[in-house]
Structures are given as structure tokens and as C-alpha cells.
Design a protein around this motif. Structure first.
Motif, PDB file in Angstrom:
ATOM      1  N   ASP A 147       0.828  -1.204   0.000  1.00 51.33           N
ATOM      2  CA  ASP A 147       0.000   0.000   0.000  1.00 51.33           C
ATOM      3  C   ASP A 147       0.866   1.260   0.000  1.00 51.33           C
ATOM      4  N   PHE A 148       1.905   1.244   0.817  1.00 52.71           N
ATOM      5  CA  PHE A 148       2.826   2.372   0.868  1.00 52.71           C
ATOM      6  C   PHE A 148       3.494   2.581  -0.486  1.00 52.71           C
ATOM      7  N   GLN A 149       3.945   1.482  -1.073  1.00 54.40           N
ATOM      8  CA  GLN A 149       4.620   1.548  -2.372  1.00 54.40           C
ATOM      9  C   GLN A 149       3.662   2.098  -3.440  1.00 54.40           C
ATOM     10  N   ARG A 150       2.418   1.627  -3.437  1.00 52.22           N
ATOM     11  CA  ARG A 150       1.423   2.083  -4.410  1.00 52.22           C
ATOM     12  C   ARG A 150       1.164   3.589  -4.220  1.00 52.22           C
ATOM     13  N   CYS A 151       1.067   4.025  -2.972  1.00 50.35           N
ATOM     14  CA  CYS A 151       0.830   5.432  -2.661  1.00 50.35           C
ATOM     15  C   CYS A 151       1.992   6.299  -3.162  1.00 50.35           C
ATOM     16  N   VAL A 152       3.219   5.867  -2.913  1.00 50.08           N
ATOM     17  CA  VAL A 152       4.396   6.617  -3.351  1.00 50.08           C
ATOM     18  C   VAL A 152       4.461   6.679  -4.874  1.00 50.08           C
TER      19      VAL A 152
ATOM     20  N   THR B  20       1.992   6.423  -6.997  1.00 47.10           N
ATOM     21  CA  THR B  20       0.901   7.266  -7.483  1.00 47.10           C
ATOM     22  C   THR B  20       1.275   8.742  -7.364  1.00 47.10           C
ATOM     23  N   LYS B  21       1.820   9.112  -6.220  1.00 46.66           N
ATOM     24  CA  LYS B  21       2.231  10.508  -6.024  1.00 46.66           C
ATOM     25  C   LYS B  21       3.369  10.882  -6.970  1.00 46.66           C
TER      26      LYS B  21
END
Length: 154
Positions: free
Chosen positions: A7-12, A14-15
Motif C-alpha cells: 500500500d505504501f509503495q502504491r501510494c508513493v 501514485t504521487k
């Protein structure tokens, strides 16, 4: 733990994609402005400081500027080309590579001034008129789609 990392990786990521997109948008705006500036400079060979060397700080200064616009056709053309260069790079809300005029303080001042003169107008009416003006700016002298009618009368 692995789900949290994913989830953290996906969030980073995406940003990061958003940042890259914004950077590309900014780059295209800079390229467009540089292109428009070089075209305008080639056409007019003048900058704002050449036309109005000092700020208009008083009513007397404004009256002098107005008189000069009335008397000097060459000065009037240079001023119109510079203002049009500003207008052709803006849309009311921004669009594609154009900058948003609505975000500028001058837009809020213009809306208030129009509403003071036209009592029945509301913000939406004034914004619509501004949007129409900006939409047609490229067709005016100095604009990217301007056609000189005298040169086409062959």
C-alpha cells in the motif's frame, strides 16, 4: 506487513506519477510562454518597460498614459500587442497549456469593478464575458491565429 508495504509503495508511485504529470504540464507551459514571447518580441521588439518605464501611481500618470494612447498610434499598437500576448496565454479556468486567469488578483478586481458598474450582473455573468474575451484573444493582433486583413486583400 507485506500488505502495508505494498500500500505504501502504491501510494508513493501514485504521487510520483502525479508529480511527473505536473512537471510535464509546467514544462509545456514554459515552452509555450517562451515560444509566445519570442514570437511577440520578434513582432514588436519591445518590452513592457520600454512602453511604460515607470509604474502608473497617480491619476495624473493615468491621464498622461491615456493621452499618449490617444495621440501615438505606434505606442497604442505596442501596448495592444503586449496586452494581447498576456491574454492569449490565459483561459478563465486554465486549459491545456494556458494559465488560469481566474486565479489572478486582477480577475477578482475586474469582476468587482464590472459588478459595480453593471448592478444587475453577477459573478457568473462577468466570468462568462471574461471567458469569451480570452477565448477570442488569439484572433486579435499579436495573437497566434490573427490574420491581417489588409495583407489578404489580393
Amino acid at each position: 506487513m507485506v500488505k502495508l508495504f505494498v500500500d505504501f509503495q502504491r501510494c508513493v508511485l501514485t504521487k510520483l506519477d502525479i508529480m511527473i504529470e505536473k512537471q510535464d504540464e509546467g514544462l509545456s507551459i514554459l515552452r509555450m510562454l517562451l515560444g509566445a514571447t519570442s514570437k511577440a518580441t520578434a513582432n514588436t521588439d519591445v518590452m513592457l518597460e520600454d512602453i511604460i518605464p515607470s509604474p502608473v501611481d497617480s491619476v495624473d500618470d493615468l491621464n498622461k498614459l491615456s493621452s499618449r494612447l490617444d495621440d501615438d498610434q505606434e505606442f497604442t499598437k505596442k501596448m495592444a500587442n503586449l496586452l494581447n500576448l498576456f491574454f492569449i496565454n490565459h483561459y478563465l479556468k486554465g486549459k491545456k497549456s494556458k494559465l488560469p486567469f481566474k486565479d489572478l488578483t486582477i480577475c477578482r478586481i475586474l469582476i468587482k469593478a464590472c459588478r459595480r458598474v453593471h448592478k444587475k450582473a453577477n459573478d457568473v455573468d462577468v466570468e462568462w464575458q471574461i471567458a469569451e474575451f480570452l477565448k477570442h484573444a488569439p484572433n486579435k493582433p499579436g495573437g497566434t491565429r490573427y490574420k491581417d486583413r489588409e495583407s489578404h486583400k489580393d
